[in-house]
Design an enzyme around this catalytic site. Structure first.
Site, PDB file in Angstrom:
ATOM      1  CE  LYS A 169      -2.806  -2.929  -0.296  1.00  0.00           C
ATOM      2  NZ  LYS A 169      -3.162  -3.298  -1.661  1.00  0.00           N
ATOM      3  CD  GLU A 194      -4.506   6.293   3.950  1.00  0.00           C
ATOM      4  OE1 GLU A 194      -5.741   6.298   4.124  1.00  0.00           O
ATOM      5  OE2 GLU A 194      -3.943   5.645   3.062  1.00  0.00           O
ATOM      6  CG  HIS A 251     -13.042  -4.296   5.958  1.00  0.00           C
ATOM      7  ND1 HIS A 251     -13.061  -2.966   5.607  1.00  0.00           N
ATOM      8  CD2 HIS A 251     -12.648  -4.323   7.255  1.00  0.00           C
ATOM      9  CE1 HIS A 251     -12.690  -2.230   6.634  1.00  0.00           C
ATOM     10  NE2 HIS A 251     -12.427  -3.028   7.655  1.00  0.00           N
ATOM     11  NE  ARG A 270     -10.156  -9.223  -6.419  1.00  0.00           N
ATOM     12  CZ  ARG A 270      -9.888  -8.393  -5.425  1.00  0.00           C
ATOM     13  NH1 ARG A 270      -8.635  -8.134  -5.096  1.00  0.00           N
ATOM     14  NH2 ARG A 270     -10.854  -7.789  -4.759  1.00  0.00           N
TER      15      ARG A 270
HETATM   16  C1  MV4 Z   1      -9.920   4.494   4.978  1.00  0.00           C
HETATM   17  C2  MV4 Z   1     -11.138   4.881   5.571  1.00  0.00           C
HETATM   18  C3  MV4 Z   1     -11.235   6.182   6.026  1.00  0.00           C
HETATM   19  N1  MV4 Z   1     -10.184   7.024   5.942  1.00  0.00           N
HETATM   20  N2  MV4 Z   1      -8.902   5.375   4.895  1.00  0.00           N
HETATM   21  C4  MV4 Z   1     -10.955  -0.142   4.520  1.00  0.00           C
HETATM   22  C5  MV4 Z   1     -10.227  -1.220   3.781  1.00  0.00           C
HETATM   23  C6  MV4 Z   1      -9.174  -0.571   2.977  1.00  0.00           C
HETATM   24  N3  MV4 Z   1      -9.383  -0.847   1.596  1.00  0.00           N
HETATM   25  C7  MV4 Z   1      -9.262   0.886   3.276  1.00  0.00           C
HETATM   26  N4  MV4 Z   1     -10.381   1.092   4.148  1.00  0.00           N
HETATM   27  C8  MV4 Z   1     -10.697   2.330   4.611  1.00  0.00           C
HETATM   28  N5  MV4 Z   1      -9.716   3.268   4.515  1.00  0.00           N
HETATM   29  C9  MV4 Z   1      -9.049   6.598   5.379  1.00  0.00           C
HETATM   30  N6  MV4 Z   1      -8.008   7.450   5.315  1.00  0.00           N
HETATM   31  C10 MV4 Z   1     -12.153   3.953   5.647  1.00  0.00           C
HETATM   32  C11 MV4 Z   1     -11.937   2.660   5.182  1.00  0.00           C
HETATM   33  C12 MV4 Z   1     -13.043   1.767   5.318  1.00  0.00           C
HETATM   34  C13 MV4 Z   1     -13.690   1.250   4.213  1.00  0.00           C
HETATM   35  C14 MV4 Z   1     -13.280   1.534   2.917  1.00  0.00           C
HETATM   36  C15 MV4 Z   1     -13.938   1.004   1.834  1.00  0.00           C
HETATM   37  C16 MV4 Z   1     -15.044   0.181   2.042  1.00  0.00           C
HETATM   38  C17 MV4 Z   1     -15.460  -0.101   3.299  1.00  0.00           C
HETATM   39  C18 MV4 Z   1     -14.803   0.429   4.412  1.00  0.00           C
HETATM   40  C19 MV4 Z   1     -15.257   0.119   5.677  1.00  0.00           C
HETATM   41  C20 MV4 Z   1     -14.599   0.621   6.756  1.00  0.00           C
HETATM   42  C21 MV4 Z   1     -13.492   1.452   6.580  1.00  0.00           C
END
Ligand code: MV4
Length: 512
Positions: free
Chosen positions: A116, A200, A235, A292
């Site tokens: 990442k 972040e 997730h 993917r």
């Molecule tokens: C975040 C966020 C809020 N702020 N980053 C969750 C998994 C990973 N792909 C990144 N994720 C998140 N990153 C910042 N700076 C909230 C999430 C997140 C989330 C993102 C996409 C879909 C569902 C989620 C559920 C909880 C938190």
């Protein structure tokens, strides 16, 4: 085009790839574990090769065995599907080194997007907006404290090797930082064997919007528009749609250009997806790239009219994409419900059993991408997703009505499934307004999973009265209703469904 392709996967996605192969005139080779000897993907493929015992570590994850099977059967390419070996850099490289074609991105692109922090660096250098934060790992609490105060709380500690929310901790104030850092490191070490974490700014209440890209080997990289994936639990996405109510044509163009820039920076080829957070102000931030084909690719197929799996195969065989960005205009609305063997009334506990009866929905605008049949054993060795129910309609309202109708048609006996949960979502006023974000489902989980009120004598009598009255009204000849009362009553007797249908009729659902 290839003569023969091996599919290194199982379930619905293996069947999906077999279908694409067949339409292209390509022979298919399935692989299967002992548990899957009689599975639909094995029956449907032109050939099938056993690769080991039920646990995936001894079968679907045995890359070298799968490559051997491809060589033995004379397959020229391997399609990995999603999950399993699809994003393993070493596997993409091993396939190439064996003189076969990996139907996916180059190993180097998988590596570049796998970490990442390296993905953030790549994105930043390509001018792609990322959430404010660090592009390298944080060393210790002292450094983390400095970063957090400059970003402002709340902050998010994330695993560098991560993805999918593992090794992720929200920190609301300085006092919680040290413990959160430790917890994230521990989780990251256990999940990825790498305890590096970075930080972040935490974005509150965003949507999860992702952009599908398609890139050929000749330098054409196209955006196929967005998917709205905010409805997820822990997730795991439950429902996806395309387009997103939050994305205007102008925003679609900007997010698309951004995703294309990120893909180009990674030297990306084949189908891939850039994930973004979209905040309430319409600002979007690149999160990560999935290298993917994704579970939810069908909603993009239905609004673009493109067969993504066929294009994956054509691109891997060296063909050029014959269209330009301006040719791609999403039309109508598509929605996908993931039908899983999980019990919503029981905390989504995985359910096992044998499929005794299966009624697959049909009719206008309905697509069923399934991996089960009557007699299928649903165990605990693999992912609980049994099938995807996908609909297309001209408008979002019509897509919701169509999905509700299709879910009513669906019957799966033998295991508990997510069907009733999805019916509740389709009936939910906030969902119907498109008023959703990534926390929506967790916030509403109570009302969406509460067991149905027991249909006591009075309730049953009331339902029967309504059904009889409706039959008399809606059936020209009188006697046999199109939607038979026995079918609807047998529908596990959910009073809310019929209440919704009646309301829908009053609201003029038919006129859409
Ligand atoms: C975040 C966020 C809020 N702020 N980053 C969750 C998994 C990973 N792909 C990144 N994720 C998140 N990153 C910042 N700076 C909230 C999430 C997140 C989330 C993102 C996409 C879909 C569902 C989620 C559920 C909880 C938190």
């Amino acid at each position: 085009m290839f003569n023969k392709v091996l599919i290194a996967n199982r379930g619905e996605i293996a069947l999906r790839v077999i279908r694409a192969c067949r339409e292209l005139g390509v022979a298919s080779v399935a692989v299967y574990s002992d548990a899957d000897a009689r599975a639909p993907h094995v029956r449907e493929a032109d050939e099938a090769v056993p690769i080991g015992p039920a646990p995936s570590a001894e079968s679907y994850l045995r890359g070298e065995r799968i490559i051997e099977a491809a060589q033995r059967t004379g397959a020229e390419a391997i399609h990995p599907g999603y999950g399993f070996l699809s994003e393993r850099e070493w596997f993409a490289r091993a396939v190439r080194d064996a003189g076969l074609v990996f139907v996916g991105p180059p190993a180097e692109a998988i590596a570049a997007m796998g970490s990442k922090t390296s993905a953030r660096q790549l994105a930043t250098s390509a001018g792609v907006p990322v959430v404010p934060g660090t592009t390298t790992a944080v060393r210790d609490v002292a450094e983390a404290g400095e970063v957090a105060s400059s970003l402002g709380y709340p902050v998010l500690v994330k695993a560098s090797a991560g993805g999918g929310g593992k090794g992720m901790r929200v920190v609301a104030r300085e006092a919680d930082l040290a413990l959160a850092l430790e917890a994230a490191r521990r989780e990251a070490r256990n999940a990825f064997g790498d305890d590096a974490v970075y930080m972040e700014k935490y974005i509150t209440g965003p949507r999860h919007v992702e952009i599908q890209v398609l890139a050929d080997q000749h330098g054409t990289v196209l955006s196929l528009g967005e998917r709205e994936c905010s409805i997820q639990r822990r997730h795991q996405k439950m429902l996806e749609e395309a387009p997103s109510v939050a994305v205007s044509p102008e925003l679609r163009r900007r997010m698309g250009e951004t995703a294309v820039a990120a893909a180009r920076a990674a030297g990306y080829v084949n189908a891939g997806t850039c994930e973004f957070l979209l905040d309430r102000e319409g600002q979007f931030y690149f999160l990560e790239m999935n290298t993917r084909l994704q579970v939810e690719h069908p909603v993009t197929e239905l609004v673009t009219g493109l067969d993504l799996v066929q294009w994956q195969l054509r691109i891997a065989a060296g063909e050029r994409l014959p269209f330009r960005q301006e040719d791609i205009v999403p039309t109508g609305w598509a929605m996908e419900c993931r039908i899983t063997s999980e019990d919503p009334a029981n905390g989504f506990l995985p359910s096992t059993g044998r499929i005794g009866y299966l009624r697959i929905p049909g009719g206008p605008g309905v697509r069923w991408d399934g991996g089960i049949g009557i007699g299928s054993e649903v165990g605990l060795h693999y992912d609980p997703m049994l099938a995807k129910l996908i609909v297309w309609a001209p408008t979002r309202d019509a897509a919701i009505a169509r999905m509700h109708r299709a879910l009513l048609e669906l019957t799966i006996d033998g295991v508990a499934t997510s069907r009733d949960f999805h019916l509740r979502v389709m009936e939910d006023a906030e969902f119907r307004r498109g008023d959703i974000e990534i926390q929506w489902l967790e916030r509403r989980i109570e009302s969406l999973t509460r067991p149905n009120p027991p249909a006591g004598g009075k309730v049953i009598a009331a339902i029967a009265a309504v059904l009889l009255a409706e039959r008399d009204r809606s059936t020209p000849g009188g006697a046999t209703a199109t939607r038979s009362s026995s079918e609807t009553a047998a529908h596990r007797g959910l009073p809310h469904e019929d209440a919704w249908l009646r309301a829908g009729r009053r609201d003029g659902l038919r006129s859409r």
